[in-house]
Scaffold this active site. Structure first.
Site, PDB file in Angstrom:
ATOM      1  N   GLU A   1       0.169 -60.842 -40.022  1.00  0.00           N
ATOM      2  CA  GLU A   1       1.230 -60.086 -39.488  1.00  0.00           C
ATOM      3  C   GLU A   1       1.244 -58.574 -39.367  1.00  0.00           C
ATOM      4  O   GLU A   1       1.931 -58.111 -38.276  1.00  0.00           O
ATOM      5  CB  GLU A   1       2.084 -60.293 -40.723  1.00  0.00           C
ATOM      6  CG  GLU A   1       2.737 -61.870 -40.891  1.00  0.00           C
ATOM      7  CD  GLU A   1       1.723 -62.573 -41.557  1.00  0.00           C
ATOM      8  OE1 GLU A   1       0.658 -62.223 -42.133  1.00  0.00           O
ATOM      9  OE2 GLU A   1       2.335 -63.828 -41.698  1.00  0.00           O
TER      10      GLU A   1
ATOM     11  N   HIS B   1       9.786 -67.742 -50.088  1.00  0.00           N
ATOM     12  CA  HIS B   1      10.092 -68.406 -48.680  1.00  0.00           C
ATOM     13  C   HIS B   1      11.590 -68.369 -48.092  1.00  0.00           C
ATOM     14  O   HIS B   1      12.056 -69.641 -47.500  1.00  0.00           O
ATOM     15  CB  HIS B   1       9.255 -69.780 -48.331  1.00  0.00           C
ATOM     16  CG  HIS B   1       8.019 -69.464 -48.083  1.00  0.00           C
ATOM     17  ND1 HIS B   1       6.996 -69.248 -48.762  1.00  0.00           N
ATOM     18  CD2 HIS B   1       7.201 -69.841 -47.007  1.00  0.00           C
ATOM     19  CE1 HIS B   1       5.552 -69.207 -48.245  1.00  0.00           C
ATOM     20  NE2 HIS B   1       5.773 -69.534 -47.005  1.00  0.00           N
TER      21      HIS B   1
HETATM   22  C1  TPP Z   1       1.480 -64.049 -45.117  1.00  0.00           C
HETATM   23  C2  TPP Z   1       1.740 -65.307 -44.771  1.00  0.00           C
HETATM   24  N1  TPP Z   1       1.773 -65.447 -43.554  1.00  0.00           N
HETATM   25  C3  TPP Z   1       2.133 -67.025 -43.031  1.00  0.00           C
HETATM   26  C4  TPP Z   1       2.414 -67.997 -44.059  1.00  0.00           C
HETATM   27  C5  TPP Z   1       2.501 -69.225 -43.700  1.00  0.00           C
HETATM   28  N2  TPP Z   1       1.294 -70.194 -43.951  1.00  0.00           N
HETATM   29  C6  TPP Z   1       1.626 -70.852 -45.104  1.00  0.00           C
HETATM   30  S1  TPP Z   1       0.021 -71.762 -45.272  1.00  0.00           S
HETATM   31  C7  TPP Z   1      -0.604 -71.086 -43.702  1.00  0.00           C
HETATM   32  C8  TPP Z   1      -1.939 -71.639 -43.282  1.00  0.00           C
HETATM   33  C9  TPP Z   1      -2.935 -71.348 -44.452  1.00  0.00           C
HETATM   34  O1  TPP Z   1      -4.257 -71.749 -43.946  1.00  0.00           O
HETATM   35  P1  TPP Z   1      -5.489 -71.470 -44.952  1.00  0.00           P
HETATM   36  O2  TPP Z   1      -5.385 -70.127 -45.642  1.00  0.00           O
HETATM   37  O3  TPP Z   1      -6.650 -71.940 -44.181  1.00  0.00           O
HETATM   38  O4  TPP Z   1      -5.191 -72.436 -46.024  1.00  0.00           O
HETATM   39  P2  TPP Z   1      -4.949 -74.182 -45.845  1.00  0.00           P
HETATM   40  O5  TPP Z   1      -3.479 -74.420 -45.789  1.00  0.00           O
HETATM   41  O6  TPP Z   1      -5.780 -74.524 -44.842  1.00  0.00           O
HETATM   42  O7  TPP Z   1      -5.391 -74.732 -47.366  1.00  0.00           O
HETATM   43  C10 TPP Z   1       0.390 -70.435 -42.954  1.00  0.00           C
HETATM   44  C11 TPP Z   1       0.145 -69.660 -42.034  1.00  0.00           C
HETATM   45  C12 TPP Z   1       2.322 -67.496 -45.234  1.00  0.00           C
HETATM   46  N3  TPP Z   1       2.568 -68.409 -46.220  1.00  0.00           N
HETATM   47  N4  TPP Z   1       2.059 -66.279 -45.725  1.00  0.00           N
END
Ligand code: TPP
Ligand code: TPP
Ligand code: MG
Ligand code: MG
Lengths: 341, 337, 341, 337
Positions: free
Chosen positions: C75, C144
């Site tokens: 972000e 959230h």
């Molecule tokens: C700072 C932030 N940006 C965006 C999100 C929205 N979001 C939640 S899970 C996710 C993807 C996370 O991917 P990863 O770290 O690979 O974890 P996975 O879900 O694959 O276990 C996103 C973009 C968030 N929770 N926090």
């Protein structure tokens, strides 16, 4: 909140000296570090340099570099470290050199520090203090002159402290460090050399108790931090023309001593709120709204607000000086409000 | 003070760069201009004629001058709190620089920016920045913009060793690498984050931090303007040809304090260290020596050049001192476009 | 500010359909991208996924992955990129998936985006839009569910937009994208499926013009975003018992249409301000303070505020539902204020 | 879908880890527990008995179980939005987990946290975190705290490949390396940031990002619980002995959608890919196969174990469904300590 049940001043038989606000902050930190080995300070140039404002000078000599820790220029990182350390038995003091940089740590403060206790159903605590600055007129331009305490004041879970005298600074810092919740303290850069009476040794000032910095009967001036001196000067001006101004300093934005603000306004029937943050959506709005609602049936005039002008702080002295509330402007406004303009 | 590789006096031996005598002379002149500008700033501060503080670039001139000479006028730079050198090297004029530092109306920002915020779109200067690492996003975004617009402009992001502490730098380097953006990250390692030696704040090997993102990285002697220029030229070529970002680590040194008020420095760095850099590693002396040695110029000419620049600087500061402050009514102008 | 001099609605001969708020946002973005090749969108999962709320579905098919750009989860980085791109000829739309994440970008917004124009003495512009969300009751818990628009509303240089209907969303978005200053738009996650009449094609809504969502004479309810529907429901309840409520939506927190708010309160002599952000130091404070001052001599009762409860948003539905203003609570408060409780 | 090294079916050949049959059996049981827990969560969602959403850990069990078995109860972990597996592996009980997911009073956070915020100080779980990368600071701070307190606790920071996009991670890795903090960064690379393949968002080589800060880094097959355990054990030893942080990159896969509502996945990943991981790379099957092959256990025993866990899970969910919601008066409790 576990604010100590201490009285406003437990000075016992301690000697009272005149010291500066910078010295008062340093003394509070040093005393707390002596009594509690879990307190430590981390930030940029806090150790040998003692911060650019030299507020922490001498601490590393007494407490060593394992408790006064020079960090990389990583505000989000050190704040995050602070949250984790606080959750696991330490009492970190995070030094954020300029209040303008809290934009970098708002996620750590608002999403982590402020919420851990609640989200864990009351099981985990974050006894962390963030110390930073506010205030303009140092000719430091738009990114080093802001007073952004409104942001943190908005967030449930945080407590926000704005000391306006050396005495308050010491007493409030000691409370902050012993509190089991995150606290953000804003120090006015321009007040570091301000002198005042401060007892040696132990005393604390509880959060949520406003300080009446001057008694008065005709108008209430609610002033924070740097604006307390401005208000006191204005009050002297007003006295010259027979207007008796009461100056009330809330000391903590949260918890907020609404009762004292409202009572004062009820008594005087007029109120001005003055603060160095941007006026729009700033803390003057909350304070004014609280008074306007609480003292509604007693007010003879609308509650007036004076914040910093709603512009990025300009560098040029001729411009910068326009942007902050001054004793002269405050005096004029008070006169108008009292029908004496 | 922590351990650090001891720098060597003089210049490293290397292939002579493609000879363009005028270019080297111009760089000499620019470095002198920055040096004398900064000395004048220091003097303005000491004589209480300048509001606020300033962070002097003296000692680091070869970095800005070497890099900016590899750029076109329409290429972009972003700068830092220690930004006067970058602005001048990219083409800013002395008088409007001084005027800005004094908060005067003819200043580059009408006095609103001051020392740490000089911006000048005419020379592609997107602005100095008083947030450490604060321009990393802007520079990378400008590079992205150039690519999207189909322009072949390159963006240089100047920052100090201290900015390696800011996470946003890694976020944008990742994107610059992913999308092969025409951006050059120029890290000026002057050994200190304010009053703390960089080895106390910076783990691992510095260029590895860029390489980890698949970014081409080089280390260069930041006191050797020809070396800096040569590396910058290659980086600019790569960027312009769509081959993506480069990270240039420039080893350098600031002669003065962190800012003009930082006079007592012995608690964080030794007088001997300062002397060594000033006498053995001075970028202006080193270039002058080479110019004379290569018979590109001679001492008399170079001295004359310095005297001319000194006169220019004096005239510029006079202009600024005499210039008016902005009208107070400007205070709430330019909040919104 | 170069807000278009457009009238509130330039619908010409366009067809008016019922579409959802999500569709209205998408339509505005698509239309602006068609007319201006410098507009692009960058954010996490904005392309094929069309964002988790599917608001941007279909855009990548029309505009391709060079204009609808999936970013890393960075972000601060993408916002910084946006500032730089905006300064150099592009009009980026930065997609921040949840409003709760703006803590990560406050430095980029407040210290960079908001100040570039001023600090450069008016030479550089940042025509950037940040789109993000607000609103609770999705059972998404404390990180959230926040409505943090007060933070950005505080900062000179930023403009803050809170559309409350599909019609407003389209018209305000088009203005936002054409504006030469940074704009932050907060969309209520719970309103994406809300339907409303929206003209096809071109119209814009200028910033700083409140929308009177319902005319009334006895009490003014100033409501933002998600709270407009709450206010309209309360107004219907109130009508049942003979209280005529006027519902005013400021639409933009800044620029703020103070005149319309004050005029309405002067007319009705009573006002309640309702917003889904935390109450303390939130936007209700500013709106209430503006009305309390501006309509002081006309008010028959104190201006009342209803914000979200000052607690981190709890997960458990039984708790979460306590934290947001409801039509029932608003109705009760209005009745009390009108002396009908 | 972007390019990625094709994973190989089955287990890589390697030296058998020090044999402790009970340990492997316990890990088997824990992996099964997580798997069946998550299946139950999915069912609660599909039958509209769970408020909100949840991110299932199915397929990734070997990472949490391998790592947490190398930890003591008083060691710390921090977790993510996809956190049920971490919590259970660190010792959380099924019934209070379910209760939390349903927002009930006996939940680990009295219903205030929900799926993404389960914390349990009794098992050293400092909390799941719904901000991607949000626990990097907390974990590193807990490690710093342990070091300052003279405790020999180790902290594990679990996060996904997506968190590599967050700058704060690099800020804290730098400090962990500088100060040799006892922290282990466990990156669960399940190939996707939500709906975007990590290769579209992540430049360079992943472990290089840790190595750049002087952090010891290893890549491990995240479907091989014995391999994960072995690497984690070494990292824990290093940390406990004051040798500093480790970065463990675990290649793994999530079987379900990003969250329970993510049913239509073909636009971002192929059905064949899902099938391959489920059939050829399943950590539970792989361990079961090895246990039988090594005659540590047999199919009948393992099946019985699975049936027992299934009964436990069923009982736990019954408990949670029957449990009361918190009293509404709790809403403003626990804002301040
Ligand atoms: C700072 C932030 N940006 C965006 C999100 C929205 N979001 C939640 S899970 C996710 C993807 C996370 O991917 P990863 O770290 O690979 O974890 P996975 O879900 O694959 O276990 C996103 C973009 C968030 N929770 N926090
Ligand atoms: C985000 C942020 N943190 C801290 C500061 C205060 N500060 C100003 S300059 C500086 C040191 C910068 O060091 P470096 O990047 O090496 O640049 P140098 O001054 O050596 O040129 C610091 C800490 C700042 N301006 N911004
Ligand atoms: Mg430096
Ligand atoms: Mg992932």
């Amino acid at each position: 909140m576990s604010t100590p049940s201490a009285t406003l001043s437990q000075t016992d038989a301690h000697a009272v000296r005149e010291i500066t606000l910078a010295q008062a902050v340093r003394e509070a930190l040093a005393e707390e570090m002596r009594r509690d080995p879990t307190v430590f300070i981390i930030g940029e140039d806090v150790a040998e340099a003692g911060t650019p404002f030299k507020v922490l000078s001498g601490l590393v000599e007494e407490f060593g570099p394992t408790r006064i820790i020079d960090s990389p220029i990583s505000e989000p990182g050190i704040t995050g470290l602070g949250v984790g350390a606080a959750m696991t038995g330490m009492r970190p003091v995070i030094d954020i050199m300029f209040g303008d940089f809290i934009g970098l740590i708002m996620d750590q403060l608002a999403n982590q520090a402020a919420k851990v206790h609640y989200m864990s159903g009351g099981k985990l605590n974050v006894p962390m203090v963030v110390r930073t600055t506010l205030g303009a007129t140092r000719r430091s331009a738009a990114q080093h002159s802001q007073s952004l305490h409104a942001w943190v004041s908005h967030i449930p879970g945080l407590q926000v402290v704005l000391p306006s005298t050396p005495y308050d600074a010491k007493g409030l810092y000691k409370t902050a460090i012993r509190d089991n919740n995150p606290v953000i303290v804003f120090e006015d850069k321009m007040m570091y050399q301000l002198k005042g009476s401060v007892p040696e040794g132990e005393y604390t000032i509880p959060f949520g108790v406003a300080g009446i910095k001057r008694q008065g009967t005709d108008i209430t001036i609610v002033a924070t931090s740097s604006m307390v001196q401005v208000a006191l000067t204005a009050a002297e001006n007003l006295e010259q023309i027979g207007i008796s101004a009461e100056v009330v300093d809330p000391r903590t934005m949260f918890p907020l001593d609404k009762a004292t603000l409202i009572e004062s306004a009820k008594k005087t029937s007029r109120a001005i709120v003055v603060d160095e943050g941007y006026e729009r959506y700033g803390v003057t709005a909350e304070l004014a709204a609280v008074i306007a609602e609480g003292a509604f049936y007693y007010l003879d005039a609308p509650v007036k607000r004076m914040g910093a002008m709603d512009v990025p702080v300009p560098f040029s002295p001729v411009l910068e000086d326009q942007t902050v509330p001054t004793p002269a402007a405050l005096t004029e406004l008070a006169k108008t409000l009292c029908g004496r303009a | 003070m922590a351990n650090t590789k001891t720098p060597q006096p003089g210049l490293a031996k290397r292939e002579s760069a493609p000879a363009d005598p005028d270019l080297w002379i111009r760089m000499y002149q620019q470095m002198v201009q920055i040096r004398l500008f900064e000395e004048q700033v220091n003097d303005l501060y000491k004589t209480a004629r300048m509001p606020g503080l300033a962070h002097l670039y003296s000692g680091e001139e070869a970095v800005a001058v070497g890099v900016c000479n590899a750029l076109r006028r329409d290429d972009y730079i972003t700068s830092t709190h220690r930004g006067h050198g970058h602005c001048l090297a990219k083409g800013a004029s002395l008088d409007r620089m001084f005027a800005e530092l004094l908060g005067k109306a003819p200043g580059y920002c009408r006095g609103k920016g001051g020392s740490m915020h000089i911006a000048d779109q005419d020379t592609g200067n997107l602005g100095a920045n008083a947030i450490v690492g604060g321009s990393a996003g802007i520079a990378t975004g400008a590079a992205m913009s150039a690519k999207m617009r189909g322009a072949d402009q390159v963006t240089v992001c100047f920052f100090g060793d201290g900015a390696l502490g800011q996470g946003v730098l890694y976020e944008v380097m990742n994107m610059a690498s992913l999308w092969k953006l025409p951006v050059i990250y120029v890290c000026e390692n002057n050994l200190y984050n304010e009053y703390t030696h960089y080895t106390e704040t910076t783990a691992g090997e510095l260029t590895a931090r860029a390489k980890a993102f698949g970014i081409h990285a080089e280390t260069v002697d930041g006191q050797d303007v020809r070396g800096v220029y040569e590396e910058a030229r290659q980086a600019v070529n790569r960027a312009r040809q769509g081959e993506g970002p480069t990270f240039l680590l420039c080893d350098t040194y600031r002669y003065y304090g962190h800012h003009v008020g930082d006079i007592q420095r012995t608690y964080y760095r030794a007088k001997e260290e300062e002397d060594f850099w000033r006498t053995e590693r001075d970028p202006i002396k080193l270039l002058a020596g080479w110019l004379v040695e290569q018979q590109v110029s001679d001492t008399v000419t170079l001295d004359q050049m310095m005297a001319d620049v000194r006169a220019e600087v004096a005239a510029a500061v006079e202009f600024a001192l005499a210039a008016p402050f902005p009208d107070v009514s400007e205070v709430d102008q330019h909040v919104y476009a």
